[in-house]
Motif scaffolding. Structure first.
Motif, short mmCIF file in Angstrom:
data_model
loop_
_atom_site.label_atom_id
_atom_site.label_comp_id
_atom_site.label_asym_id
_atom_site.label_seq_id
_atom_site.Cartn_x
_atom_site.Cartn_y
_atom_site.Cartn_z
N ASP A 239 -33.21 17.42 -13.22
CA ASP A 239 -33.61 18.82 -13.22
C ASP A 239 -33.28 19.47 -14.56
OD1 ASP A 239 -34.49 18.62 -10.64
OD2 ASP A 239 -32.74 19.56 -9.72
N LEU A 240 -34.18 20.31 -15.04
CA LEU A 240 -33.94 21.08 -16.27
C LEU A 240 -33.42 22.46 -15.92
CD1 LEU A 240 -37.10 20.23 -18.42
CD2 LEU A 240 -34.86 19.12 -18.48
N GLU A 241 -32.58 23.00 -16.79
CA GLU A 241 -32.02 24.33 -16.58
C GLU A 241 -31.88 25.03 -17.93
OE1 GLU A 241 -27.93 26.47 -14.84
OE2 GLU A 241 -28.12 24.29 -14.86
N LEU A 242 -32.19 26.31 -17.95
CA LEU A 242 -31.95 27.14 -19.12
C LEU A 242 -30.60 27.81 -18.95
CD1 LEU A 242 -32.82 28.69 -21.72
CD2 LEU A 242 -33.92 30.36 -20.19
N VAL A 243 -29.70 27.60 -19.91
CA VAL A 243 -28.36 28.19 -19.83
C VAL A 243 -28.13 29.08 -21.05
CG1 VAL A 243 -27.41 26.29 -18.48
CG2 VAL A 243 -27.28 26.20 -20.97
N THR A 244 -27.32 30.11 -20.86
CA THR A 244 -26.92 30.99 -21.95
C THR A 244 -25.40 31.02 -22.05
OG1 THR A 244 -26.80 32.99 -20.57
CG2 THR A 244 -28.95 32.43 -21.55
N TRP A 245 -24.93 31.48 -23.17
CA TRP A 245 -23.48 31.53 -23.41
C TRP A 245 -22.78 32.35 -22.33
CZ3 TRP A 245 -19.50 29.49 -25.85
CH2 TRP A 245 -18.33 30.24 -25.96
N ASP A 246 -23.30 33.54 -22.03
CA ASP A 246 -22.64 34.41 -21.05
C ASP A 246 -22.57 33.74 -19.68
OD1 ASP A 246 -22.26 36.40 -22.93
OD2 ASP A 246 -24.11 37.45 -22.44
N GLU A 247 -23.64 33.05 -19.28
CA GLU A 247 -23.64 32.36 -17.99
C GLU A 247 -22.60 31.24 -17.98
OE1 GLU A 247 -27.62 31.03 -17.77
OE2 GLU A 247 -28.43 32.95 -17.09
N LEU A 248 -22.48 30.52 -19.09
CA LEU A 248 -21.53 29.41 -19.16
C LEU A 248 -20.09 29.91 -19.15
CD1 LEU A 248 -23.28 27.06 -21.74
CD2 LEU A 248 -23.05 26.72 -19.28
N VAL A 249 -19.84 31.06 -19.78
CA VAL A 249 -18.49 31.63 -19.76
C VAL A 249 -18.12 32.04 -18.34
CG1 VAL A 249 -17.09 33.60 -20.50
CG2 VAL A 249 -18.47 32.36 -22.17
N ASP A 250 -19.08 32.59 -17.60
CA ASP A 250 -18.83 32.93 -16.19
C ASP A 250 -18.54 31.68 -15.37
OD1 ASP A 250 -19.22 35.60 -16.69
OD2 ASP A 250 -21.32 35.61 -16.06
N ARG A 251 -19.23 30.60 -15.69
CA ARG A 251 -19.07 29.35 -14.96
C ARG A 251 -17.78 28.64 -15.35
NH1 ARG A 251 -24.13 25.53 -15.61
NH2 ARG A 251 -25.08 27.45 -14.82
N CYS A 252 -17.41 28.76 -16.59
CA CYS A 252 -16.23 28.07 -17.12
C CYS A 252 -15.48 29.04 -18.03
CB CYS A 252 -16.67 26.81 -17.87
SG CYS A 252 -15.32 25.77 -18.45
N PRO A 253 -14.62 29.90 -17.48
CA PRO A 253 -13.98 30.98 -18.24
C PRO A 253 -13.22 30.52 -19.48
CG PRO A 253 -13.65 31.30 -15.89
CD PRO A 253 -14.27 29.94 -16.05
N ARG A 254 -12.72 29.29 -19.48
CA ARG A 254 -11.96 28.85 -20.65
C ARG A 254 -12.82 28.79 -21.92
NH1 ARG A 254 -12.74 23.46 -21.81
NH2 ARG A 254 -13.95 22.26 -20.30
N LEU A 255 -14.14 28.76 -21.76
CA LEU A 255 -15.01 28.79 -22.93
C LEU A 255 -14.84 30.07 -23.72
CD1 LEU A 255 -18.56 27.45 -21.96
CD2 LEU A 255 -17.07 26.62 -23.76
N GLY A 256 -14.49 31.15 -23.02
CA GLY A 256 -14.35 32.44 -23.69
C GLY A 256 -13.08 32.59 -24.48
N ASP A 257 -12.17 31.61 -24.37
CA ASP A 257 -10.91 31.67 -25.10
C ASP A 257 -11.08 31.04 -26.46
OD1 ASP A 257 -9.71 32.79 -22.86
OD2 ASP A 257 -9.18 30.82 -22.04
N SER A 258 -11.05 31.87 -27.50
CA SER A 258 -11.20 31.35 -28.85
C SER A 258 -9.95 30.59 -29.25
CB SER A 258 -11.46 32.50 -29.84
OG SER A 258 -11.64 31.99 -31.14
N GLY A 259 -10.13 29.54 -30.03
CA GLY A 259 -8.99 28.76 -30.47
C GLY A 259 -9.33 27.97 -31.71
N GLU A 260 -8.35 27.23 -32.20
CA GLU A 260 -8.57 26.42 -33.38
C GLU A 260 -9.42 25.21 -33.03
OE1 GLU A 260 -7.67 27.07 -36.52
OE2 GLU A 260 -7.02 29.00 -35.76
N SER A 261 -10.24 24.82 -33.95
CA SER A 261 -11.10 23.66 -33.73
C SER A 261 -10.28 22.37 -33.84
CB SER A 261 -12.22 23.64 -34.78
OG SER A 261 -12.93 22.44 -34.70
N PRO A 262 -10.40 21.48 -32.85
CA PRO A 262 -9.65 20.21 -32.90
C PRO A 262 -10.37 19.15 -33.72
CG PRO A 262 -10.89 20.32 -30.87
CD PRO A 262 -11.19 21.60 -31.63
N LEU A 263 -10.74 19.51 -34.94
CA LEU A 263 -11.52 18.58 -35.76
C LEU A 263 -10.69 17.93 -36.86
CD1 LEU A 263 -14.80 20.64 -36.14
CD2 LEU A 263 -14.45 18.63 -34.72
#
Length: 283
Positions: A239-263
């Protein structure tokens, strides 16, 4: 990793790395959080028209490329079809660089057996195809409006995160005009259908969409990461789905927490090569 951010395939386009409009922090966090077997880069990943000029390319843009390369290193297959803003890399079409493949277009077969054409879509835009200088001027106008909008936001509201609204409104009006003149969605979907595909996944017009054409073919537009911060994803059942940043943050709140890049695990030579490739790519 939450199942909500685990997909068979992820399609993104119009990142415009090197431009002021790119939401690098959101994009980096999205790429780091998502797991997938296939990562499709559907054009305009690097904005060569703007980003190769002095002072435009930043460490944040480099980190996005490093994140993508780390996905390939970890086993994901990365499929890259350049667009009009990164058309220079069309010289690499046909190249296989480990887990990274570059070509004008790809055919993606979903888990449920549908064959989808994956292409940026600029060749279906009559304005870009026939009036490239006008498109180039438009890109720089958008860049200027983004910077002006950022300053206005800071001065008026002290909320720089709403930067780009002025440019976004202008971009939407121009892209709506492009859709009207080019009949973009109709032309690209019907063309894919006539070629025997079940649908098309594209970018270019910065208009996220997932719809079924009257022919039965699927029209999937990935949107962008300058205004909408959106993607098309394929679930494990196809199945295909269109997702947006705001929807993903609601689905997975930790996405909204800014942090240092582990690169930091990527060596300095990798970073240097990326910077040199961008700096000298237009020569």
């Amino acid at each position: 990793m939450s199942d909500a951010l685990s997909y068979r395939s992820v399609f993104i386009s119009d990142l415009h790395l090197g431009s002021a409009a790119c939401h690098t922090d959101r994009l980096r966090r999205f790429l780091e959080a998502v797991e997938c077997e296939n990562l499709y880069l559907v054009g305009d990943i690097i904005d060569i028209w703007v980003g190769t000029h002095s002072g435009k390319w930043t460490q944040a843009h480099t980190n996005i490329l490093r994140t993508i390369l780390s996905k390939a290193h970890a086993g994901a297959t990365v499929w890259y079809c350049p667009g009009n803003h990164d058309a220079l890399f069309r010289k690499l079409c046909g190249a296989e660089l480990g887990q990274l493949f570059v070509d004008h277009q790809f055919v993606h077969t979903t888990a449920d057996g549908r064959r989808l054409l994956v292409v940026h879509g600029d060749l279906y835009d009559r304005i870009v195809y026939t009036l490239k200088p006008l498109a180039w001027v438009g890109a720089w106008c958008y860049e200027a409006l983004t910077i002006i909008g950022a300053w206005l936001s800071v001065l008026q509201t002290r909320r720089p995160q709403v930067r780009g609204n002025l440019a976004d409104r202008a971009k939407r009006r121009v892209k709506n005009l492009v859709k009207y003149i080019s009949n973009f969605e109709e032309r690209i979907t019907v063309d894919a259908f006539r070629l025997g595909y079940a649908g098309v996944v594209c970018g270019h017009i910065h208009g996220p969409a997932l719809a079924r054409h009257e022919t039965g073919a699927v029209y999937a537009n990935t949107g962008d990461w300058v205004s909408h911060c959106s993607a098309i994803v394929e679930r494990w059942n196809g199945d295909l789905e269109l997702v947006t940043w705001d929807e993903l943050v609601d689905r997975c709140p930790r996405l909204g927490d800014s942090g240092e890049s582990p690169l930091s695990s990527l060596d300095a030579d990798s970073e240097r090569l990326i910077r040199e490739s961008i700096a000298h790519g237009i020569h």
